[in-house]
Scaffold this motif. Structure first.
Motif, PDB file in Angstrom:
ATOM      1  N   GLY A 229      31.403  20.526  24.060  1.00 20.90           N
ATOM      2  CA  GLY A 229      30.367  19.502  23.953  1.00 20.90           C
ATOM      3  C   GLY A 229      29.240  19.941  23.036  1.00 20.90           C
ATOM      4  O   GLY A 229      28.067  19.706  23.326  1.00 20.90           O
ATOM      5  N   GLU A 230      29.622  20.592  21.917  1.00 20.91           N
ATOM      6  CA  GLU A 230      28.673  21.070  20.882  1.00 20.91           C
ATOM      7  C   GLU A 230      27.864  22.299  21.303  1.00 20.91           C
ATOM      8  O   GLU A 230      27.056  22.791  20.527  1.00 20.91           O
ATOM      9  CB  GLU A 230      27.720  19.962  20.404  1.00 20.91           C
ATOM     10  N   LYS A 231      28.105  22.830  22.474  1.00 18.90           N
ATOM     11  CA  LYS A 231      27.353  24.024  22.905  1.00 18.90           C
ATOM     12  C   LYS A 231      28.242  25.268  22.838  1.00 18.90           C
ATOM     13  O   LYS A 231      29.456  25.170  22.747  1.00 18.90           O
ATOM     14  CB  LYS A 231      26.826  23.834  24.317  1.00 18.90           C
ATOM     15  N   TYR A 232      27.633  26.421  22.915  1.00 21.29           N
ATOM     16  CA  TYR A 232      28.285  27.733  22.993  1.00 21.29           C
ATOM     17  C   TYR A 232      28.880  28.252  21.685  1.00 21.29           C
ATOM     18  O   TYR A 232      29.537  29.278  21.667  1.00 21.29           O
ATOM     19  CB  TYR A 232      29.382  27.764  24.079  1.00 21.29           C
ATOM     20  N   ARG A 233      28.672  27.541  20.565  1.00 23.46           N
ATOM     21  CA  ARG A 233      29.245  28.029  19.297  1.00 23.46           C
ATOM     22  C   ARG A 233      28.686  29.402  18.936  1.00 23.46           C
ATOM     23  O   ARG A 233      29.294  30.152  18.189  1.00 23.46           O
ATOM     24  CB  ARG A 233      28.925  27.061  18.149  1.00 23.46           C
ATOM     25  N   ASN A 234      27.489  29.709  19.428  1.00 26.53           N
ATOM     26  CA  ASN A 234      26.795  30.937  19.042  1.00 26.53           C
ATOM     27  C   ASN A 234      27.187  32.165  19.865  1.00 26.53           C
ATOM     28  O   ASN A 234      26.675  33.255  19.604  1.00 26.53           O
ATOM     29  CB  ASN A 234      25.278  30.727  19.150  1.00 26.53           C
ATOM     30  N   LEU A 235      28.071  32.038  20.828  1.00 25.17           N
ATOM     31  CA  LEU A 235      28.493  33.221  21.591  1.00 25.17           C
ATOM     32  C   LEU A 235      29.233  34.190  20.680  1.00 25.17           C
ATOM     33  O   LEU A 235      30.042  33.770  19.855  1.00 25.17           O
ATOM     34  CB  LEU A 235      29.448  32.819  22.729  1.00 25.17           C
ATOM     35  N   GLU A 236      29.000  35.480  20.851  1.00 25.09           N
ATOM     36  CA  GLU A 236      29.639  36.487  19.982  1.00 25.09           C
ATOM     37  C   GLU A 236      31.125  36.653  20.277  1.00 25.09           C
ATOM     38  O   GLU A 236      31.914  36.939  19.394  1.00 25.09           O
ATOM     39  CB  GLU A 236      28.946  37.832  20.165  1.00 25.09           C
TER      40      GLU A 236
END
Ligand code: IMP
Length: 175
Positions: free
Chosen positions: A160-167
């Motif tokens: 849902g457009e979130k969490y893309r930034n997790l390593e």
């Protein structure tokens, strides 16, 4: 119910694999007109790392906007181009960079689309593959990891457009 984010493939493991893929791609495309096509949005992190792992002074990078998922976690089967390439690709060696090949519908559609533009060659590089969900078989020329049938997030992949930034590549677990 509370949710917990659990790492499936950590950042170091991803980085090591991306370096290997970059080395292999640089060798395979020596002296050719390589164009990396980053399929947005999911593969923006992978493409950024992969591009820097490919030693080449002639490589171009293009971006293609694609929407194949809604806000949920199941495919609609409809592939919509939201942003096209900035230049023609005729006579060039195209490497499509995908975050994940799930049903295969998106990549099959992109291969059909790009073939009409007469590139010299066209290959696929995917970070992840979920073979359990295949609906169309597509050749994956370079693959990071094969994973089981779980919805993954992080390293560019969203929920849902979130969490893309997790390593790390992760899963959401209910507690
Ligand atoms: P396919 O057309 O079913 O192969 O799906 C391709 C696209 O769906 C990918 O490029 C992703 O954007 C999205 N997708 C598929 N599986 C996942 C997942 O587990 N997490 C996040 N996005 C996914």
């Amino acid at each position: 119910m509370a949710e917990r984010i659990v790492s499936l493939i950590d950042a170091d493991t991803i980085a090591a694999r991306v370096r290997e893929l970059g080395k292999q791609i640089a060798e395979d495309y020596k002296g050719r007109n390589l164009v990396l096509v980053c399929v947005l949005k999911g593969s923006f992190v992978f493409t950024a790392d992969l591009a820097r792992a490919i030693e080449s002074s002639t490589m171009r990078i293009e971006f293609l906007g694609v929407r194949s998922y809604g806000e949920g976690t199941s495919t609609s089967g409809v592939v919509q181009i939201t942003q096209d390439l900035s230049r023609p690709i005729e006579g060039e060696d195209i490497l499509i960079v995908e975050d994940i090949i799930d049903t295969g519908l998106t990549i099959a559609h992109l291969l059909d689309l790009f073939r009409t533009r007469k590139p010299a060659s066209i290959k696929v590089c995917a970070l992840l593959h979920k073979p359990a969900r295949t609906r169309i078989e597509v050749p994956i020329d370079y693959l990071g990891f094969t994973i089981e049938d779980r919805f993954v997030i992080g390293y560019g992949l969203d929920w849902g457009e979130k969490y893309r930034n997790l390593e790390s590549i992760s899963v959401v677990e209910s507690q």
